[in-house]
Design a protein around this motif. Structure first.
Motif, short mmCIF file in Angstrom:
data_model
loop_
_atom_site.label_atom_id
_atom_site.label_comp_id
_atom_site.label_asym_id
_atom_site.label_seq_id
_atom_site.Cartn_x
_atom_site.Cartn_y
_atom_site.Cartn_z
N ALA A 1 0.86 -1.18 0.00
CA ALA A 1 0.00 0.00 0.00
C ALA A 1 0.89 1.23 0.00
O ALA A 1 1.97 1.24 0.61
CB ALA A 1 -0.92 0.00 1.22
N VAL B 1 -4.76 6.84 -0.28
CA VAL B 1 -4.21 5.48 -0.19
C VAL B 1 -4.49 4.77 -1.50
O VAL B 1 -5.59 4.87 -2.07
CB VAL B 1 -4.83 4.70 0.98
CG1 VAL B 1 -4.23 3.29 1.07
CG2 VAL B 1 -4.64 5.43 2.29
N GLU B 2 -3.49 4.05 -1.99
CA GLU B 2 -3.68 3.24 -3.18
C GLU B 2 -2.89 1.94 -3.03
O GLU B 2 -1.91 1.87 -2.29
CB GLU B 2 -3.22 3.99 -4.43
CG GLU B 2 -1.74 4.32 -4.44
CD GLU B 2 -1.33 5.12 -5.67
OE1 GLU B 2 -0.28 4.81 -6.24
OE2 GLU B 2 -2.10 6.05 -6.04
N PHE B 3 -3.37 0.94 -3.72
CA PHE B 3 -2.69 -0.34 -3.77
C PHE B 3 -2.15 -0.50 -5.19
O PHE B 3 -2.91 -0.81 -6.12
CB PHE B 3 -3.64 -1.49 -3.44
CG PHE B 3 -4.09 -1.50 -1.99
CD1 PHE B 3 -3.31 -2.10 -1.02
CD2 PHE B 3 -5.27 -0.88 -1.62
CE1 PHE B 3 -3.71 -2.11 0.30
CE2 PHE B 3 -5.68 -0.88 -0.31
CZ PHE B 3 -4.90 -1.50 0.67
N ARG C 1 -7.20 0.12 4.11
CA ARG C 1 -7.25 1.41 3.39
C ARG C 1 -7.80 2.50 4.31
O ARG C 1 -7.27 3.61 4.37
CB ARG C 1 -8.13 1.27 2.15
CG ARG C 1 -8.23 2.55 1.32
CD ARG C 1 -9.28 2.40 0.23
NE ARG C 1 -8.90 1.39 -0.74
CZ ARG C 1 -8.16 1.61 -1.82
NH1 ARG C 1 -7.70 2.83 -2.05
NH2 ARG C 1 -7.87 0.64 -2.66
N SER C 2 -8.85 2.18 5.06
CA SER C 2 -9.44 3.18 5.95
C SER C 2 -8.48 3.55 7.07
O SER C 2 -8.40 4.73 7.47
CB SER C 2 -10.75 2.64 6.54
OG SER C 2 -11.67 2.33 5.52
#
Length: 909
Positions: A683, A691-693, A745-746
Motif C-alpha cells: 500500500a 491510499v492506493e494499492f 485502506r481506511s
C-alpha cells in the motif's frame, strides 16, 4: 391379601341394605337352585345381561364376517377375471402366427379356429381379434364377425393394454384389449378376451352356502359358550343385580387399584374404614382402630392430618417412628364411588439409603465428567490449574489450592525439592488465611504435602487441629486456618508417571464431616486427570518457548542505519504457535534501501527455521545487488531445493512454499522497484493522505517454479509512506482478504502521520483478539537525496580526461566542506575511471553522492567485472583495485541493463 378380601367382604355385607345369605346356608342353596337357566336368561341379573350382550355381539360379528367374506370373494373373483382376461389376450396377441394372420387376405379363416380353441382351453367366454378400427375377425358367435367391437380400443390402438367392465353383445362382462405390434412397434391389430359377469360371480355364489353354514355353526357354538359363561357368572354373583354388586365390591375396587403395600381406606368423615395387616404393622395401629377417627389413632400429626384431609399426594415421605414411609393417596369418589380416600404406604427406609448412596455416586461421576471436559481447555499451565480449582469448588471441597514447581511454569522438568509456588486457588470465600497465589512455599518434612511429594501417595488429614505435622508448617498461619473453620485436608501429589510436578490441596470447612476414604479416591481421580492436562501444557510451554526463542533470534533485532527511509515496524506472533512471517531492511549501494517481507506457509519449528534460511539467503542475494525479480527467482529455486530435501527425509513434510515481497527504493530518483511472489500487494500513502494499492504483478509463491517474476516501478513523492504487511493482518477466519484490504485502506488514510502512528492506527483497526497467524507490518516514509548532494559528470574515453574529473571532484568536495577527503577520493576515482577507459566501451559516467558516506560511482557499458588480485613486485598492473579496497570502506559492482557500475564508499570524517 385373602384375609383382607374376607374382611372387606364382611364389612361391605354388614353395610348392605338387604342382608345377603352365607355361602353355605340352605337359603343360598335354594336360591342357587332356583337361579338355573331361568335366572341366567333374566336381564335383571348381571349374568342375564352379560348373556344377551354377548349373543348380540357374536351375532353382529357373524353377520359382518359373512358380508365381508362374500364381498371379498366377489372382489377376488372379479380381480381374477381381469387378470385372466388380460393374460389370455396378451398370450393370444403374442402367439406365433397372430401378427402374420392379420396381414393375410382372410384373417378370419386363420384366426377363428385358433381363437375358439384358445377360448375353450383358457376358460374365458370370448377371444376376439379385430383390426385397428374395431372390426371383428373372430367371435364365439360367428354372426358377430365383421361387426364393430363393443368396448374401448383407443388405448390399445395407441399401444397400451386396457381392462374394463362393459355390457357387451353376450351380456355384462370383464374384458381386456391388447395391441398386436409388428417388429417396428406399429399396432397392426387388436385382441380382446373376456369373461361374463355371471361366470365371475359364480364362484362367490357357490361358496355362499358354505359361508352361511359356517356362520351358523359359529353362532351356535358362541351362544353355547356364552350360556356356559353366564351360568358360571351366575354362580359367582349368587344372582345379584348390578346395584347390589356395586355396593358389595365398591371397597374391593379401591383396594385392588392401589399400591400393593399397606392399604388404608378412610371415609368421608375421616373415620378409618379399613386397614390391612401391613398398614397395621407400619403405623402400629391399635386393635380397635377401624371405625375410629384417624386423628384419634395416635399417629404423628403430619401423617394423621394427611390421612384426614383426603388430599391427593404421590410418594410423599413421612417419618413414622424409625421408618420412612412413602404415602400415595387418592379419593374414592372420582368414579362415583363413596366419599373418602384410599392411601397406600410403602416402607422406603432402605431404599432411601440406597438411593442416597446412588445419588452421591452419580454426583461424583458427574464431577469427573465435568473435570474431563472443563480441565485442559487451554495449553496454559496456570489456567489449567485454575480450571481444576473451579471444577472442585464447591462440589467437592470448600477450598482448593494448587502448588507447582517453578520449573513447571516455565515448561521445564520439575524439581519439587526446591519448593513450590502457589499457582491457583479457589474457594467459597475470598478471605481464607491460606497462602496466596504466587507465594513460594517450602513445606516442612512433617507436613502432609511433603509426605505426599516424597512417597507419591495421597494423604488425608481428617482433623487439622489434631495434626501436629501440618501445624508445624507455619504455627501462626495454621492456627488462623483452624480458627477460620477449615478442619479437614486431602493432599494429592500432582504427577504423571515418575514426573512429580506439585501437589493439590483440598480443604473442607462448611461440611462438619471430615474427608473419608471415598473422598480420597475421588480426589486422586480428579488430580490424575488434571495432571495429564498440566503436563501437556508444560510440554507445550517448553516447545513454544523454544520456538519463539528461535524465531526471535532469526528476526532482526535492530534496523540498520540509513537516510532513505524512516521505518516503523510491528511483529506479532500467533496465539496458537510460532509461524514463519519475517521482514528485513537492507541498505544497498548508492544510498538505496531494500525492504523485504515474507511468509513461510505453516507453523512450528520447521516454518521458523525455513524463515531463517530465507532471510539469510535474502541478505546474501542482496549483497549481489540484484534486481527484485532476479532475487525472487533465486529464492524460488532455494525453496524448491528445501522442499526436496525435506521430502527426501522419511516422515518429514515439505514446506509447501512461501511468499515474499521485495522492494528497492532509490532516494536519488525517488523510484521504488517492487516484485512479489504470491504476497499481498503493498500500500502507498501519498503525502496528501490518499491510499492506493499499486498494481504489482502477482508472481507465484516461492517453491512452485516455472514462471518468471515481474517488477513494477513506483514513483514516490518525498514524504510518501510505503506499507508492507503479511496476510495475517488482513485475512483471518472471520473476514476475507477483500474486507481486510478495505479496513487497511481506511486505517491508512490521513496525512501528516509518522510511521509509528501509522503502525498503531493499523493494528488498532485490524488486529484480531486472538491472532491465528503471525503478523508483520512495516511502514516506511520516503526521503529524497537533494540535488545539491549529487554530482555527476560524463567522461570521454580519453586518459587525459582523468585530470578533469579529479579537478571537478576537488571543487565539489570543497563545496561540501570535505577538503580532507580530496586526496583519497581523487585516487579512488582515478583508478576506477582509468580502468573504465582502458577496458570498456561506450560512455563513461562518474557520480558522487553525499549521504551517510561519500559514495563514488563509475558506470560504463561493459558487462565484465573487475577482480581484486595481489600484484607481484615485477607486475606492471593489478594494483589499482587493491588500492581502492584499502582506501574505501566498501566497494563492489552492480549490473545495469546498459552495463555495470563500480562503486566505493568512504566514511565521512
Amino acid at each position: 391379601m385373602v384375609g383382607l378380601l374376607g374382611r372387606t367382604r364382611a364389612q361391605s355385607t354388614r353395610r348392605a341394605t338387604t342382608p345377603l345369605p352365607r355361602r353355605g346356608s340352605n337359603e343360598g342353596k335354594d336360591r342357587g337352585a332356583s337361579a338355573g337357566p331361568r335366572s341366567a336368561l333374566s336381564v335383571r341379573s348381571v349374568a342375564g345381561q352379560v348373556f344377551v350382550l354377548q349373543v348380540v355381539i357374536v351375532l353382529l360379528l357373524v353377520v359382518s364376517a359373512v358380508v365381508a367374506l362374500v364381498l371379498q370373494v366377489r372382489h377376488d373373483s372379479t380381480q381374477e377375471a381381469r387378470n385372466r382376461s388380460l393374460a389370455v389376450a396378451e398370450t393370444f396377441a403374442n402367439a406365433p402366427g397372430t401378427r402374420a394372420a392379420l396381414s393375410s387376405p382372410d384373417p378370419t379363416a386363420i384366426l377363428q379356429p385358433s381363437a375358439e380353441a384358445a377360448r375353450k382351453a383358457s376358460n374365458v367366454d370370448f377371444i376376439v381379434v379385430m383390426n385397428t378400427d374395431g372390426i371383428r375377425y373372430t367371435h364365439p358367435k360367428p354372426d358377430r364377425i365383421g361387426k364393430k367391437f363393443v368396448g374401448t380400443i383407443a388405448p390399445a390402438v395407441a399401444g397400451r393394454s386396457v381392462v374394463e367392465e362393459v355390457n357387451g353383445t353376450i351380456g355384462p362382462l370383464v374384458q381386456a384389449t391388447v395391441p398386436v405390434e409388428d417388429p417396428g412397434g406399429k399396432v397392426v391389430g387388436l385382441v380382446s378376451a373376456g369373461i361374463t359377469t355371471a361366470n365371475v360371480g359364480g364362484v362367490a355364489d357357490r361358496q355362499l352356502p358354505i359361508v352361511l353354514t359356517s356362520a351358523g355353526v359359529a353362532l351356535a357354538l358362541a351362544t353355547a359358550g356364552t350360556a356356559l359363561v353366564s351360568r358360571r357368572l351366575l354362580r359367582q354373583t349368587r344372582g345379584l343385580g348390578p346395584y347390589e354388586m356395586t355396593r358389595m365390591y365398591e371397597h374391593h375396587d379401591a383396594v385392588l387399584h392401589a399400591v400393593r403395600e399397606g392399604v388404608i381406606i378412610v371415609s368421608g368423615d375421616g373415620r378409618l374404614v379399613l386397614a390391612n395387616d401391613e398398614a397395621n404393622r407400619l403405623l402400629d395401629l391399635p386393635d380397635d382402630a377401624e371405625g375410629r377417627h384417624v386423628l384419634d389413632l395416635g399417629l404423628d400429626a403430619d401423617t394423621a392430618d394427611l390421612l384426614a384431609s383426603g388430599q391427593i399426594v404421590t410418594d410423599e415421605v413421612h417419618l413414622v417412628g424409625d421408618r420412612l414411609l412413602a404415602v400415595n393417596q387418592r379419593p374414592t369418589d372420582l368414579q362415583g364411588g363413596p366419599p373418602g380416600s384410599v392411601a397406600t404406604l410403602r416402607d422406603s427406609t432402605e431404599l432411601r439409603a440406597l438411593s442416597g448412596r446412588a445419588e452421591v455416586a452419580r454426583e461424583r461421576l458427574k464431577l469427573l465428567y465435568d473435570a474431563g471436559v472443563g480441565i485442559g481447555t487451554s495449553l496454559d499451565v496456570r489456567r489449567t490449574a485454575e480450571e481444576l480449582a473451579e471444577v472442585a469448588v464447591p462440589r467437592f471441597a470448600d477450598f482448593v489450592t494448587v502448588d507447582l514447581a517453578e520449573a513447571v511454569l516455565n515448561g521445564q522438568e520439575p524439581d519439587p525439592v526446591n519448593g513450590l509456588r502457589r499457582t491457583a486457588s479457589g474457594g467459597i470465600r475470598g478471605d481464607a488465611p491460606l497462602y496466596p497465589v504466587g507465594h513460594h512455599i517450602g513445606f516442612v518434612a512433617s507436613s502432609p504435602q511433603a509426605h505426599s511429594l516424597r512417597t507419591g501417595q495421597a494423604v488425608i488429614e481428617p482433623a487439622l487441629g489434631d495434626a501436629p505435622g501440618w501445624l508445624a508448617q507455619d504455627l501462626q498461619r495454621t492456627a488462623r486456618v483452624v480458627d477460620f473453620g477449615i478442619h479437614s485436608l486431602i493432599a494429592v501429589p500432582l504427577r504423571v508417571g515418575p514426573l512429580m510436578m506439585g501437589v493439590v490441596n483440598f480443604w473442607r470447612s462448611e461440611k462438619p464431616e471430615p474427608f473419608d476414604s471415598e473422598d480420597l479416591a475421588l480426589a486422586e481421580e480428579l488430580v490424575a486427570r488434571a495432571a495429564v492436562s498440566i503436563d501437556n501444557a508444560r510440554r507445550y510451554t517448553r516447545e513454544h518457548t523454544m520456538a519463539v526463542t528461535l524465531q526471535r533470534s532469526l528476526l532482526p533485532r535492530n534496523l540498520p542505519e540509513q537516510n532513505a527511509l524512516d521505518i516503523a515496524y510491528r511483529y506479532l506472533p500467533a496465539q496458537a504457535g510460532v509461524g514463519g512471517d519475517w521482514f528485513d531492511v537492507l541498505p544497498l549501494p548508492g544510498a538505496r534501501v531494500a525492504v523485504v517481507v515474507g511468509d513461510v506457509v505453516g507453523h512450528g519449528l520447521l516454518a521458523a527455521a525455513t524463515m531463517g534460511r530465507l532471510r539469510t539467503a535474502v541478505h546474501n542475494f542482496s549483497a549481489l545487488d540484484l534486481p527484485p525479480d532476479e532475487l525472487l527467482g533465486l529464492l524460488d529455486e532455494l525453496v524448491g531445493r528445501i522442499d526436496q530435501d525435506e521430502l527426501s527425509e522419511e516422515g518429514r513434510s515439505a514446506v509447501t512454499g512461501a511468499t515474499c515481497l521485495y522492494a528497492i527504493y532509490d532516494p536519488t530518483s525517488r523510484r521504488c522497484t517492487v516484485a512479489r511472489a504470491g504476497h499481498p500487494p503493498p500500500a502507498v500513502v501519498r503525502p496528501d493522505g490518499s491510499v492506493e494499492f499499486p498494481d504489482v504483478p502477482a508472481g507465484p509463491p516461492l517453491g512452485l517454479g516455472g514462471l518468471p517474476f515481474e517488477t513494477a516501478e513506483l514513483d514516490l513523492e518525498e514524504g510518501s509512506r510505503l506499507v508492507l504487511y503479511t496476510d495475517g493482518l488482513v485475512e483471518d477466519r472471520e473476514r476475507d482478504i477483500d474486507e481486510g484490504l478495505g479496513l487497511l485502506r481506511s486505517a491508512l488514510a490521513g496525512a501528516d502521520r509518522s510511521p509509528e502512528e501509522t503502525c498503531r492506527a493499523v493494528l488498532h483497526a485490524l488486529l484480531p483478539a486472538r491472532p491465528s497467524d503471525d503478523i508483520a507490518l512495516i511502514v516506511a516514509r520516503t526521503h529524497a537525496l537533494g540535488e545539491d548532494r549529487i554530482a555527476d559528470w560524463q567522461v570521454p574515453s580519453d586518459p587525459a580526461a582523468v585530470g578533469e574529473v579529479r579537478a571537478s571532484v576537488t571543487r565539489r568536495l570543497a563545496e561540501w566542506g570535505l577538503e580532507e577527503m580530496v586526496f583519497t577520493t581523487e585516487l579512488v576515482l582515478s583508478e576506477l575511471v582509468t580502468n573504465a577507459i582502458r577496458y570498456s566501451d561506450g560512455p563513461i559516467r562518474v557520480r558522487v553522492l553525499l549521504d551517510r558516506t561519500l559514495i563514488c560511482e563509475v558506470s560504463d557499458g561493459s558487462s565484465t567485472s573487475p577482480h581484486l588480485r595481489y600484484a607481484a613486485s615485477m607486475d606492471e598492473g593489478g594494483r589499482g583495485l587493491f588500492l581502492v579496497a584499502q582506501l574505501a570502506e566498501r566497494w563492489g559492482t552492480r549490473y545495469t541493463p546498459d552495463g555495470k557500475v563500480i562503486w566505493a564508499e568512504q566514511p565521512l570524517p
